[in-house]
Scaffold this motif. Structure first.
Motif, PDB file in Angstrom:
ATOM      1  N   ARG A  15      42.941  43.931   3.192  1.00 36.12           N
ATOM      2  CA  ARG A  15      41.718  43.521   3.887  1.00 36.12           C
ATOM      3  C   ARG A  15      41.767  43.946   5.358  1.00 36.12           C
ATOM      4  O   ARG A  15      40.782  44.487   5.891  1.00 36.12           O
ATOM      5  N   ASN A  16      42.908  43.743   5.998  1.00 34.72           N
ATOM      6  CA  ASN A  16      43.016  44.145   7.403  1.00 34.72           C
ATOM      7  C   ASN A  16      42.929  45.664   7.555  1.00 34.72           C
ATOM      8  O   ASN A  16      42.307  46.168   8.503  1.00 34.72           O
ATOM      9  N   TRP A  61      38.107  53.467   0.233  1.00 32.48           N
ATOM     10  CA  TRP A  61      39.225  53.316  -0.697  1.00 32.48           C
ATOM     11  C   TRP A  61      39.958  51.994  -0.482  1.00 32.48           C
ATOM     12  O   TRP A  61      40.359  51.334  -1.445  1.00 32.48           O
ATOM     13  N   ARG A  62      40.143  51.602   0.779  1.00 31.77           N
ATOM     14  CA  ARG A  62      40.823  50.331   1.047  1.00 31.77           C
ATOM     15  C   ARG A  62      40.012  49.149   0.525  1.00 31.77           C
ATOM     16  O   ARG A  62      40.564  48.215  -0.056  1.00 31.77           O
ATOM     17  N   TRP A  63      38.687  49.198   0.736  1.00 32.54           N
ATOM     18  CA  TRP A  63      37.853  48.118   0.202  1.00 32.54           C
ATOM     19  C   TRP A  63      37.887  48.110  -1.316  1.00 32.54           C
ATOM     20  O   TRP A  63      37.871  47.033  -1.938  1.00 32.54           O
ATOM     21  N   SER A  64      37.960  49.264  -1.951  1.00 33.00           N
ATOM     22  CA  SER A  64      38.053  49.326  -3.412  1.00 33.00           C
ATOM     23  C   SER A  64      39.360  48.715  -3.900  1.00 33.00           C
ATOM     24  O   SER A  64      39.387  47.940  -4.864  1.00 33.00           O
ATOM     25  N   LEU A  69      42.349  44.269  -6.352  1.00 32.27           N
ATOM     26  CA  LEU A  69      43.429  43.283  -6.301  1.00 32.27           C
ATOM     27  C   LEU A  69      42.893  41.857  -6.287  1.00 32.27           C
ATOM     28  O   LEU A  69      43.474  40.955  -6.906  1.00 32.27           O
ATOM     29  N   ALA A  70      41.776  41.632  -5.583  1.00 29.10           N
ATOM     30  CA  ALA A  70      41.190  40.284  -5.541  1.00 29.10           C
ATOM     31  C   ALA A  70      40.687  39.853  -6.910  1.00 29.10           C
ATOM     32  O   ALA A  70      40.662  38.642  -7.221  1.00 29.10           O
ATOM     33  N   ALA A  71      40.279  40.822  -7.753  1.00 29.03           N
ATOM     34  CA  ALA A  71      39.816  40.474  -9.098  1.00 29.03           C
ATOM     35  C   ALA A  71      40.964  40.108 -10.024  1.00 29.03           C
ATOM     36  O   ALA A  71      40.752  39.485 -11.068  1.00 29.03           O
ATOM     37  N   THR A  72      42.194  40.466  -9.645  1.00 31.98           N
ATOM     38  CA  THR A  72      43.366  40.124 -10.460  1.00 31.98           C
ATOM     39  C   THR A  72      43.778  38.680 -10.176  1.00 31.98           C
ATOM     40  O   THR A  72      43.867  38.281  -9.016  1.00 31.98           O
ATOM     41  N   PRO A  73      44.009  37.879 -11.217  1.00 24.81           N
ATOM     42  CA  PRO A  73      44.418  36.482 -10.969  1.00 24.81           C
ATOM     43  C   PRO A  73      45.739  36.423 -10.198  1.00 24.81           C
ATOM     44  O   PRO A  73      46.650  37.217 -10.427  1.00 24.81           O
TER      45      PRO A  73
END
Length: 259
Positions: A15-16, A61-64, A69-73
């Motif tokens: 995110r950063n 690409w970083r936002w993707s 990763l955020a969608a992964t539990p």
């Protein structure tokens, strides 16, 4: 670091990074739009535009990666007991931390035996164990086997003491018809523990005697190290007296010339 902490640490880094590239890409794109001349794009303007496009692509690409990763539990939190063991292992790497943890465990076990009939015997076991720890480094050769046997015996005695305390705490809850049998078993265990502590203390006394005899010189008289210490003392005293004699005549000569 556990897997859950690694997951959130990586998510925070992505995110950063995405934010930094977004800001950089936006700034370069704005600079390109402002600095591009109306007559056409020069070499410097092409560099600005290329840097802006690359920054925007990296930000995308970083936002993707961040969204993926955020969608992964997230991994489940670690077991508190396992985390405690890891913390204790990290603390025990330092001698001071090892000493503190040993004292904390000792006080915890001592607190569990409060009011028990074997409290005094347990305290004697603690003192004997501490004494043997101080002697362990001196028990070389045949004494090393005794140290290992003492460690096994101490572990057995501590387990037996905890067992005695557990049975003793259960006595008030025992029905009257079953209490005599449990009291007899408790008395037998307490006697066995006390006798075991007595034997452990005798073993520590024997270890102290071995260390004392091992420190005696093989021949009659003082130890060679003690004789060397006496000789070194005599040599230093002789050097000090020689230096003193070298300085005193000069001082006396100066006093004579001054008169």
């Amino acid at each position: 670091m556990d897997e859950r902490s690694k997951y959130f640490r990586r998510l925070r880094r992505l995110r950063n990074s995405a934010r930094r590239w977004s800001v950089l890409g936006g700034g370069l794109a704005a600079a390109t739009a402002v600095l591009t001349p109306y007559a056409g794009i020069g070499v410097a303007d092409a560099i600005w535009a290329g840097a802006a496009g690359g920054s925007v692509a990296l930000a995308w690409w970083r936002w993707s990666d961040h969204r993926e990763l955020a969608a992964t539990p997230a991994p489940p939190p670690p077991d508190p007991a396992l985390a405690g063991h890891r913390l204790a292992a990290a603390i025990e790497r330092f001698p001071a931390g090892r000493t503190v943890l040993h004292e904390v465990r000792r006080q915890k076990n001592r607190y569990a035996l409060r009011g028990s009939a074997i409290t005094q015997a347990w305290d004697r076991l603690d003192r004997a164990s501490s004494t043997l720890s101080g002697l362990a480094g001196r028990l070389t050769g045949p004494g090393e086997g005794a140290v290992l046997e003492a460690a096994v015996s101490e572990q057995w005695l501590r387990d037996l003491g905890q067992r005695v305390a557990s049975v003793e705490r259960a006595l008030p809850l025992t029905p009257p018809d079953q209490r005599p049998a449990i009291e007899e078993s408790h008395a037998s265990l307490a006697k066995q523990f006390t006798e075991g502590v007595d034997a452990y203390e005798r073993m520590v006394a024997a270890a102290a005697a071995y260390v004392a005899e091992d420190g005696h010189p093989v021949t009659e008289g003082s130890h060679p190290a003690f004789s060397s210490l006496i000789d070194a003392t005599d040599r230093l005293r002789g050097l000090a007296e020689g230096l003193s004699e070298l300085k005193r005549p000069s001082s006396f000569g100066n006093a004579g010339t001054s008169t």
